[in-house]
Motif scaffolding. Structure first.
Motif, PDB file in Angstrom:
ATOM      1  N   LEU A 124       0.782  -1.234  -0.033  1.00  0.00           N
ATOM      2  CA  LEU A 124      -0.140   0.041  -0.052  1.00  0.00           C
ATOM      3  C   LEU A 124       0.856   1.114   0.041  1.00  0.00           C
ATOM      4  CD1 LEU A 124      -2.497  -1.057   2.765  1.00  0.00           C
ATOM      5  CD2 LEU A 124      -2.843  -1.338   0.300  1.00  0.00           C
ATOM      6  N   ASP A 125       0.563   2.198  -0.875  1.00  0.00           N
ATOM      7  CA  ASP A 125       0.911   3.706  -0.866  1.00  0.00           C
ATOM      8  C   ASP A 125      -0.232   4.374  -0.757  1.00  0.00           C
ATOM      9  OD1 ASP A 125       0.263   3.806  -3.340  1.00  0.00           O
ATOM     10  OD2 ASP A 125       2.470   3.365  -3.967  1.00  0.00           O
ATOM     11  N   MET A 126       0.101   5.550  -0.670  1.00  0.00           N
ATOM     12  CA  MET A 126      -0.954   6.819  -0.670  1.00  0.00           C
ATOM     13  C   MET A 126      -2.266   6.792  -1.863  1.00  0.00           C
ATOM     14  SD  MET A 126       0.468   9.749   1.561  1.00  0.00           S
ATOM     15  CE  MET A 126       1.819  10.692   0.295  1.00  0.00           C
TER      16      MET A 126
ATOM     17  N   ILE B 250     -14.217   2.003   6.507  1.00  0.00           N
ATOM     18  CA  ILE B 250     -13.669   1.898   5.290  1.00  0.00           C
ATOM     19  C   ILE B 250     -14.577   1.172   4.355  1.00  0.00           C
ATOM     20  CG2 ILE B 250     -11.526   0.693   4.588  1.00  0.00           C
ATOM     21  CD1 ILE B 250     -10.299   1.458   7.083  1.00  0.00           C
ATOM     22  N   LEU B 251     -15.261   0.071   4.711  1.00  0.00           N
ATOM     23  CA  LEU B 251     -15.993  -0.657   3.592  1.00  0.00           C
ATOM     24  C   LEU B 251     -16.998   0.242   3.026  1.00  0.00           C
ATOM     25  CD1 LEU B 251     -16.279  -4.124   5.724  1.00  0.00           C
ATOM     26  CD2 LEU B 251     -14.846  -3.556   3.620  1.00  0.00           C
ATOM     27  N   ARG B 252     -17.515   1.182   3.721  1.00  0.00           N
ATOM     28  CA  ARG B 252     -18.596   1.851   3.373  1.00  0.00           C
ATOM     29  C   ARG B 252     -18.130   2.859   2.376  1.00  0.00           C
ATOM     30  NH1 ARG B 252     -20.969   0.970   8.378  1.00  0.00           N
ATOM     31  NH2 ARG B 252     -19.963   2.653   9.355  1.00  0.00           N
ATOM     32  N   LEU B 253     -16.956   3.567   2.699  1.00  0.00           N
ATOM     33  CA  LEU B 253     -16.283   4.396   1.811  1.00  0.00           C
ATOM     34  C   LEU B 253     -15.827   4.068   0.473  1.00  0.00           C
ATOM     35  CD1 LEU B 253     -13.898   6.363   4.604  1.00  0.00           C
ATOM     36  CD2 LEU B 253     -15.763   7.342   3.156  1.00  0.00           C
ATOM     37  N   CYS B 254     -15.245   2.685   0.647  1.00  0.00           N
ATOM     38  CA  CYS B 254     -14.641   2.279  -0.485  1.00  0.00           C
ATOM     39  C   CYS B 254     -15.571   1.314  -1.705  1.00  0.00           C
ATOM     40  CB  CYS B 254     -13.440   1.216  -0.211  1.00  0.00           C
ATOM     41  SG  CYS B 254     -12.225   2.345   0.899  1.00  0.00           S
ATOM     42  N   ARG B 255     -16.965   1.602  -1.402  1.00  0.00           N
ATOM     43  CA  ARG B 255     -17.729   1.120  -2.452  1.00  0.00           C
ATOM     44  C   ARG B 255     -17.368   1.187  -3.772  1.00  0.00           C
ATOM     45  NH1 ARG B 255     -22.689   2.665   1.439  1.00  0.00           N
ATOM     46  NH2 ARG B 255     -22.651   0.435   2.544  1.00  0.00           N
ATOM     47  N   SER B 256     -16.779   2.314  -4.025  1.00  0.00           N
ATOM     48  CA  SER B 256     -16.202   2.631  -5.433  1.00  0.00           C
ATOM     49  C   SER B 256     -14.588   2.841  -5.034  1.00  0.00           C
ATOM     50  CB  SER B 256     -16.868   4.044  -6.169  1.00  0.00           C
ATOM     51  OG  SER B 256     -16.411   5.183  -5.310  1.00  0.00           O
ATOM     52  N   PRO B 257     -13.779   2.594  -6.207  1.00  0.00           N
ATOM     53  CA  PRO B 257     -12.166   2.821  -5.763  1.00  0.00           C
ATOM     54  C   PRO B 257     -12.057   4.115  -5.077  1.00  0.00           C
ATOM     55  CG  PRO B 257     -12.604   1.817  -8.133  1.00  0.00           C
ATOM     56  CD  PRO B 257     -14.027   2.194  -7.520  1.00  0.00           C
ATOM     57  N   THR B 258     -11.121   4.031  -4.165  1.00  0.00           N
ATOM     58  CA  THR B 258     -10.850   5.167  -3.255  1.00  0.00           C
ATOM     59  C   THR B 258      -9.380   5.079  -2.736  1.00  0.00           C
ATOM     60  OG1 THR B 258     -13.390   5.279  -2.233  1.00  0.00           O
ATOM     61  CG2 THR B 258     -11.504   6.394  -1.136  1.00  0.00           C
ATOM     62  N   ALA B 259      -8.595   6.112  -3.043  1.00  0.00           N
ATOM     63  CA  ALA B 259      -7.328   6.118  -2.715  1.00  0.00           C
ATOM     64  C   ALA B 259      -7.033   6.109  -1.153  1.00  0.00           C
ATOM     65  CB  ALA B 259      -6.394   7.300  -3.067  1.00  0.00           C
ATOM     66  N   VAL B 260      -5.887   5.430  -0.746  1.00  0.00           N
ATOM     67  CA  VAL B 260      -5.610   5.095   0.739  1.00  0.00           C
ATOM     68  C   VAL B 260      -5.659   6.912   1.267  1.00  0.00           C
ATOM     69  CG1 VAL B 260      -3.815   4.758   2.201  1.00  0.00           C
ATOM     70  CG2 VAL B 260      -4.407   3.080   0.503  1.00  0.00           C
ATOM     71  N   VAL B 261      -4.951   7.719   0.668  1.00  0.00           N
ATOM     72  CA  VAL B 261      -4.823   9.063   1.182  1.00  0.00           C
ATOM     73  C   VAL B 261      -6.435   9.602   1.381  1.00  0.00           C
ATOM     74  CG1 VAL B 261      -4.557  10.406  -0.997  1.00  0.00           C
ATOM     75  CG2 VAL B 261      -3.502  11.179   1.232  1.00  0.00           C
ATOM     76  N   GLU B 262      -7.347   9.465   0.626  1.00  0.00           N
ATOM     77  CA  GLU B 262      -8.704  10.001   0.769  1.00  0.00           C
ATOM     78  C   GLU B 262      -9.183   9.332   1.972  1.00  0.00           C
ATOM     79  OE1 GLU B 262     -11.021  10.312  -2.925  1.00  0.00           O
ATOM     80  OE2 GLU B 262      -9.265   9.215  -3.712  1.00  0.00           O
ATOM     81  N   ILE B 263      -9.130   7.884   1.771  1.00  0.00           N
ATOM     82  CA  ILE B 263      -9.521   7.257   3.273  1.00  0.00           C
ATOM     83  C   ILE B 263      -8.971   7.825   4.413  1.00  0.00           C
ATOM     84  CG2 ILE B 263      -9.674   4.958   4.529  1.00  0.00           C
ATOM     85  CD1 ILE B 263      -9.330   3.695   1.563  1.00  0.00           C
TER      86      ILE B 263
ATOM     87  N   SER C 287      -0.513   6.089   8.114  1.00  0.00           N
ATOM     88  CA  SER C 287       0.266   4.902   8.476  1.00  0.00           C
ATOM     89  C   SER C 287      -0.728   3.903   9.447  1.00  0.00           C
ATOM     90  CB  SER C 287       1.367   5.084   9.523  1.00  0.00           C
ATOM     91  OG  SER C 287       0.918   6.236  10.598  1.00  0.00           O
ATOM     92  N   VAL C 288      -1.686   4.697  10.192  1.00  0.00           N
ATOM     93  CA  VAL C 288      -2.902   3.956  10.930  1.00  0.00           C
ATOM     94  C   VAL C 288      -3.861   3.348  10.156  1.00  0.00           C
ATOM     95  CG1 VAL C 288      -4.539   4.106  12.743  1.00  0.00           C
ATOM     96  CG2 VAL C 288      -2.414   5.292  12.926  1.00  0.00           C
ATOM     97  N   VAL C 289      -4.134   4.263   9.014  1.00  0.00           N
ATOM     98  CA  VAL C 289      -5.220   3.698   7.843  1.00  0.00           C
ATOM     99  C   VAL C 289      -4.656   2.504   7.110  1.00  0.00           C
ATOM    100  CG1 VAL C 289      -6.366   4.233   5.826  1.00  0.00           C
ATOM    101  CG2 VAL C 289      -6.506   5.726   7.826  1.00  0.00           C
ATOM    102  N   CYS C 290      -3.281   2.491   6.791  1.00  0.00           N
ATOM    103  CA  CYS C 290      -2.558   1.318   6.328  1.00  0.00           C
ATOM    104  C   CYS C 290      -2.587   0.039   6.975  1.00  0.00           C
ATOM    105  CB  CYS C 290      -1.273   1.629   5.608  1.00  0.00           C
ATOM    106  SG  CYS C 290      -1.121   2.717   4.439  1.00  0.00           S
TER     107      CYS C 290
END
Length: 118
Positions: A28-30, A51-64, A73-76
């Protein structure tokens, strides 16, 4: 008004990650895109469910991370939990086609020198 990231309680972040401070996988990167593969389940950690609700469509790690108001780092760490259980998939964005890539930096320098001589 929601709390600012710099006001986040380090103890809470420690609890959210189960005491883990880093991930061993560099998958994973940003800009990695995350997509949910299932819906949240009852009893699931609230951050995982968000996270599961946010990523119903492709979402970048930095957006999450921005949406959760947590360090990347915590999100990763949270994403690795979901990846390990197959609840999300991750994919790197496709590189730009060769014809849209920037020219060689040396050529750009030569053009700049030529323009300055005009």
């Amino acid at each position: 008004m929601s709390p600012r990231l710099e006001d986040e309680n380090p103890d809470r972040l420690y609890m959210v990650t189960g005491g883990r401070s880093s991930v061993t996988d560099d998958a994973l990167d940003m800009v990695t895109l995350i997509v949910s593969e299932c819906e949240p389940t009852p009893g699931m950690q609230s951050e995982h469910a968000r996270i599961l609700r946010l990523c119903r469509s492709p979402t970048a790690v930095v957006e999450i991370a921005a949406e959760l108001r947590m360090p990347v780092s915590v999100v990763c760490i949270l994403l690795c939990d979901l990846l390990d259980t197959g609840r999300v998939t991750a994919r790197k964005p496709r590189p730009a086609p060769a014809e849209t890539r920037l020219p060689d930096p040396e050529i750009l320098k030569q053009v700049l020198v030529g323009l300055q001589k005009l």
